[in-house]
Design a protein around this motif. Structure first.
Motif, short mmCIF file in Angstrom:
data_model
loop_
_atom_site.label_atom_id
_atom_site.label_comp_id
_atom_site.label_asym_id
_atom_site.label_seq_id
_atom_site.Cartn_x
_atom_site.Cartn_y
_atom_site.Cartn_z
N VAL A 246 0.87 -1.17 0.00
CA VAL A 246 0.00 0.00 0.00
C VAL A 246 0.91 1.23 0.00
CG1 VAL A 246 -1.64 1.35 1.38
CG2 VAL A 246 -1.93 -1.12 1.16
N TYR A 247 0.55 2.22 -0.81
CA TYR A 247 1.36 3.44 -0.91
C TYR A 247 0.58 4.63 -0.35
CZ TYR A 247 4.11 0.76 -4.34
OH TYR A 247 4.88 -0.18 -4.97
N LEU A 248 1.32 5.64 0.04
CA LEU A 248 0.72 6.92 0.40
C LEU A 248 1.14 7.92 -0.66
CD1 LEU A 248 -0.91 8.42 2.65
CD2 LEU A 248 1.30 9.23 3.50
N THR A 249 0.15 8.45 -1.38
CA THR A 249 0.44 9.37 -2.48
C THR A 249 -0.33 10.66 -2.30
OG1 THR A 249 0.53 9.53 -4.91
CG2 THR A 249 -1.42 8.49 -3.97
N ASP A 250 0.00 11.65 -3.11
CA ASP A 250 -0.68 12.95 -2.98
C ASP A 250 -2.08 12.89 -3.59
OD1 ASP A 250 -0.39 13.19 -5.74
OD2 ASP A 250 1.43 14.37 -5.58
N SER A 251 -2.73 14.05 -3.65
CA SER A 251 -4.13 14.08 -4.09
C SER A 251 -4.29 14.26 -5.60
CB SER A 251 -4.86 15.23 -3.38
OG SER A 251 -4.23 16.47 -3.66
N ALA A 252 -3.20 14.19 -6.36
CA ALA A 252 -3.27 14.47 -7.80
C ALA A 252 -4.24 13.54 -8.52
CB ALA A 252 -1.88 14.36 -8.42
N ILE A 253 -4.15 12.24 -8.28
CA ILE A 253 -5.03 11.28 -8.97
C ILE A 253 -6.48 11.48 -8.53
CG2 ILE A 253 -5.56 8.84 -9.33
CD1 ILE A 253 -2.61 8.23 -8.90
N LYS A 254 -6.69 11.60 -7.23
CA LYS A 254 -8.05 11.77 -6.71
C LYS A 254 -8.70 13.01 -7.30
CE LYS A 254 -11.43 10.76 -3.82
NZ LYS A 254 -12.35 11.91 -4.04
N ASN A 255 -7.98 14.09 -7.36
CA ASN A 255 -8.54 15.34 -7.90
C ASN A 255 -8.78 15.23 -9.40
OD1 ASN A 255 -8.38 16.45 -5.35
ND2 ASN A 255 -6.45 17.52 -5.75
#
Length: 203
Positions: free
Chosen positions: A158-167
């Protein structure tokens, strides 16, 4: 040595010390900035990558609604509404968010996907390129760490990524529709409303 010469010499010594201090601080600041940038770069983890220029199809499901798109000779078309004219620039900007997906944290050992919201993801994405399918799932947002939990191809970690994909993939089909068609649709709706209500009559 006269008093005037002593004062003149003292001024030159003071100027030299000031210049030495200035360049010393400048050098230290530059070194610190380079070190910080290097440390940040080393903390960046590559989670996934998608060759967006060679995609055959992609889809995403958010809020219970699934949107699927297929690449053709004339660009992208929506599978559920192939006659709709889509804004190619908006889709390109959307896909840019998955061209190279990086993370600030990688979690290899955990007990339950529910801890990350990945048992019921907020967002599910799929990208097809030359017969190869890459899937991504976006889970909960961690306010303390400032990122979303991500899983790729249904596998650990599991990774922790920024909100770029979600947005980027929070868009509806109307958001991706060419503005010209949106304007025509709105005009058509206004005409239908006026026809149904009938012309106003003078009293």
């Amino acid at each position: 040595m006269t008093r005037q010469k002593k004062q003149f010499l003292a001024m030159w010594i003071l100027l030299f010390l000031c210049l030495a201090a200035f360049f010393g601080i400048r050098f230290y600041t530059k070194q610190a900035a380079e070190k910080e940038a290097k440390e940040q770069g080393s903390q960046e983890i590559e989670a996934a990558s998608v060759d967006t220029d060679a995609l055959d199809a992609f889809s995403y499901e958010s809020g219970g609604t699934k949107y699927a798109f297929t690449a053709g000779a004339d660009g992208w078309t929506c599978d559920s509404d192939p006659d709709r004219r889509l804004d190619a620039d908006k889709i390109t900007r959307m896909l840019e968010s998955v061209k190279r997906v990086t993370a600030t944290e990688r979690i290899d050992e955990y007990e339950d996907l529910a801890d990350f919201g990945l048992d019921e993801p907020q967002l599910v994405l799929s990208f097809t390129c030359g017969g190869r399918v890459t899937s991504m799932e976006i889970g909960l947002y961690n306010e303390m760490l400032g990122g979303y939990y991500l899983r790729v191809d249904g596998r650990d970690p599991v990774y922790l990524t920024d909100s770029a994909i979600k947005n980027a993939f929070s868009k509806t089909l109307d958001d991706l529709t060419a503005e010209e068609e949106n304007s025509e649709t709105e005009t058509g709706n206004e005409d239908e409303t006026e026809t149904e209500s009938g012309p106003e009559t003078e009293s």
